[in-house]
Design a protein around this motif. Structure first.
Motif, PDB file in Angstrom:
ATOM      1  N   UNK A 188       1.691   0.014  14.686  1.00  0.00           N
ATOM      2  CA  UNK A 188       1.115   1.262  14.190  1.00  0.00           C
ATOM      3  C   UNK A 188       2.043   1.913  13.164  1.00  0.00           C
ATOM      4  N   UNK A 189       3.337   1.976  13.490  1.00  0.00           N
ATOM      5  CA  UNK A 189       4.311   2.574  12.568  1.00  0.00           C
ATOM      6  C   UNK A 189       4.400   1.789  11.265  1.00  0.00           C
ATOM      7  N   UNK A 190       4.357   0.452  11.359  1.00  0.00           N
ATOM      8  CA  UNK A 190       4.371  -0.376  10.147  1.00  0.00           C
ATOM      9  C   UNK A 190       3.154  -0.069   9.281  1.00  0.00           C
ATOM     10  N   UNK A 191       1.993   0.060   9.926  1.00  0.00           N
ATOM     11  CA  UNK A 191       0.778   0.355   9.178  1.00  0.00           C
ATOM     12  C   UNK A 191       0.859   1.730   8.514  1.00  0.00           C
ATOM     13  N   UNK A 192       1.393   2.714   9.210  1.00  0.00           N
ATOM     14  CA  UNK A 192       1.568   4.041   8.616  1.00  0.00           C
ATOM     15  C   UNK A 192       2.494   3.975   7.408  1.00  0.00           C
ATOM     16  N   UNK A 193       3.584   3.244   7.544  1.00  0.00           N
ATOM     17  CA  UNK A 193       4.533   3.106   6.444  1.00  0.00           C
ATOM     18  C   UNK A 193       3.865   2.438   5.247  1.00  0.00           C
ATOM     19  N   UNK A 194       3.122   1.359   5.493  1.00  0.00           N
ATOM     20  CA  UNK A 194       2.435   0.669   4.405  1.00  0.00           C
ATOM     21  C   UNK A 194       1.419   1.584   3.724  1.00  0.00           C
ATOM     22  N   UNK A 195       0.701   2.367   4.510  1.00  0.00           N
ATOM     23  CA  UNK A 195      -0.267   3.308   3.939  1.00  0.00           C
ATOM     24  C   UNK A 195       0.435   4.361   3.092  1.00  0.00           C
ATOM     25  N   UNK A 196       1.564   4.844   3.580  1.00  0.00           N
ATOM     26  CA  UNK A 196       2.317   5.853   2.836  1.00  0.00           C
ATOM     27  C   UNK A 196       2.829   5.268   1.522  1.00  0.00           C
ATOM     28  N   UNK A 197       3.377   4.059   1.579  1.00  0.00           N
ATOM     29  CA  UNK A 197       3.870   3.416   0.369  1.00  0.00           C
ATOM     30  C   UNK A 197       2.734   3.175  -0.627  1.00  0.00           C
ATOM     31  N   UNK A 198       1.584   2.773  -0.129  1.00  0.00           N
ATOM     32  CA  UNK A 198       0.424   2.550  -0.996  1.00  0.00           C
ATOM     33  C   UNK A 198      -0.012   3.861  -1.633  1.00  0.00           C
ATOM     34  N   UNK A 199       0.001   4.925  -0.872  1.00  0.00           N
ATOM     35  CA  UNK A 199      -0.366   6.238  -1.395  1.00  0.00           C
ATOM     36  C   UNK A 199       0.606   6.688  -2.490  1.00  0.00           C
ATOM     37  N   UNK A 200       1.895   6.482  -2.261  1.00  0.00           N
ATOM     38  CA  UNK A 200       2.907   6.835  -3.264  1.00  0.00           C
ATOM     39  C   UNK A 200       2.705   6.005  -4.534  1.00  0.00           C
ATOM     40  N   UNK A 201       2.455   4.722  -4.344  1.00  0.00           N
ATOM     41  CA  UNK A 201       2.221   3.839  -5.490  1.00  0.00           C
ATOM     42  C   UNK A 201       0.990   4.294  -6.267  1.00  0.00           C
ATOM     43  N   UNK A 202      -0.072   4.640  -5.558  1.00  0.00           N
ATOM     44  CA  UNK A 202      -1.286   5.122  -6.226  1.00  0.00           C
ATOM     45  C   UNK A 202      -1.012   6.410  -7.005  1.00  0.00           C
ATOM     46  N   UNK A 203      -0.233   7.307  -6.412  1.00  0.00           N
ATOM     47  CA  UNK A 203       0.112   8.562  -7.086  1.00  0.00           C
ATOM     48  C   UNK A 203       0.895   8.298  -8.369  1.00  0.00           C
ATOM     49  N   UNK A 204       1.845   7.377  -8.303  1.00  0.00           N
ATOM     50  CA  UNK A 204       2.643   7.036  -9.485  1.00  0.00           C
ATOM     51  C   UNK A 204       1.765   6.439 -10.575  1.00  0.00           C
ATOM     52  N   UNK A 205       0.839   5.585 -10.179  1.00  0.00           N
ATOM     53  CA  UNK A 205      -0.074   4.977 -11.168  1.00  0.00           C
ATOM     54  C   UNK A 205      -0.946   6.032 -11.827  1.00  0.00           C
ATOM     55  N   UNK A 206      -1.411   6.989 -11.037  1.00  0.00           N
ATOM     56  CA  UNK A 206      -2.246   8.059 -11.604  1.00  0.00           C
ATOM     57  C   UNK A 206      -1.432   8.925 -12.558  1.00  0.00           C
ATOM     58  N   UNK A 207      -0.183   9.201 -12.224  1.00  0.00           N
ATOM     59  CA  UNK A 207       0.685   9.992 -13.097  1.00  0.00           C
ATOM     60  C   UNK A 207       0.965   9.269 -14.408  1.00  0.00           C
ATOM     61  N   UNK A 208       1.152   7.952 -14.326  1.00  0.00           N
ATOM     62  CA  UNK A 208       1.395   7.163 -15.534  1.00  0.00           C
ATOM     63  C   UNK A 208       0.187   7.171 -16.443  1.00  0.00           C
ATOM     64  N   UNK A 209      -1.004   7.219 -15.862  1.00  0.00           N
ATOM     65  CA  UNK A 209      -2.241   7.233 -16.650  1.00  0.00           C
ATOM     66  C   UNK A 209      -2.549   8.638 -17.169  1.00  0.00           C
ATOM     67  N   UNK A 210      -1.849   9.611 -16.665  1.00  0.00           N
ATOM     68  CA  UNK A 210      -2.057  10.982 -17.104  1.00  0.00           C
ATOM     69  C   UNK A 210      -3.204  11.679 -16.390  1.00  0.00           C
ATOM     70  N   UNK A 211      -3.517  11.228 -15.187  1.00  0.00           N
ATOM     71  CA  UNK A 211      -4.613  11.862 -14.439  1.00  0.00           C
ATOM     72  C   UNK A 211      -4.091  12.920 -13.527  1.00  0.00           C
TER      73      UNK A 211
END
Length: 60
Positions: free
Chosen positions: A37-60
């Protein structure tokens, strides 16, 4: 007055050992579940951070 029945004592001891083994298995399963469960939470958090960075790079 307490009766000491060797057969009853052996049965109780066997039941206690069985209960301890079951407790250990339950604890082991619970720990594995919690780790997964903790591994899955960590992976979800990392994916969310990655998505946020991608959106910032695109200027959204």
């Amino acid at each position: 007055m307490t009766s000491k029945n060797p057969g009853a004592i052996k049965i109780k001891r066997a039941q206690s050992l069985t209960s301890l083994k079951q407790d250990k298995e339950v604890n082991k399963s619970a720990e594995a579940f919690i780790q997964k469960f903790r591994r899955q939470l960590l992976l979800q958090r990392l994916q969310s951070i990655e998505n946020s960075h991608q959106m910032l790079e695109k200027g959204l």
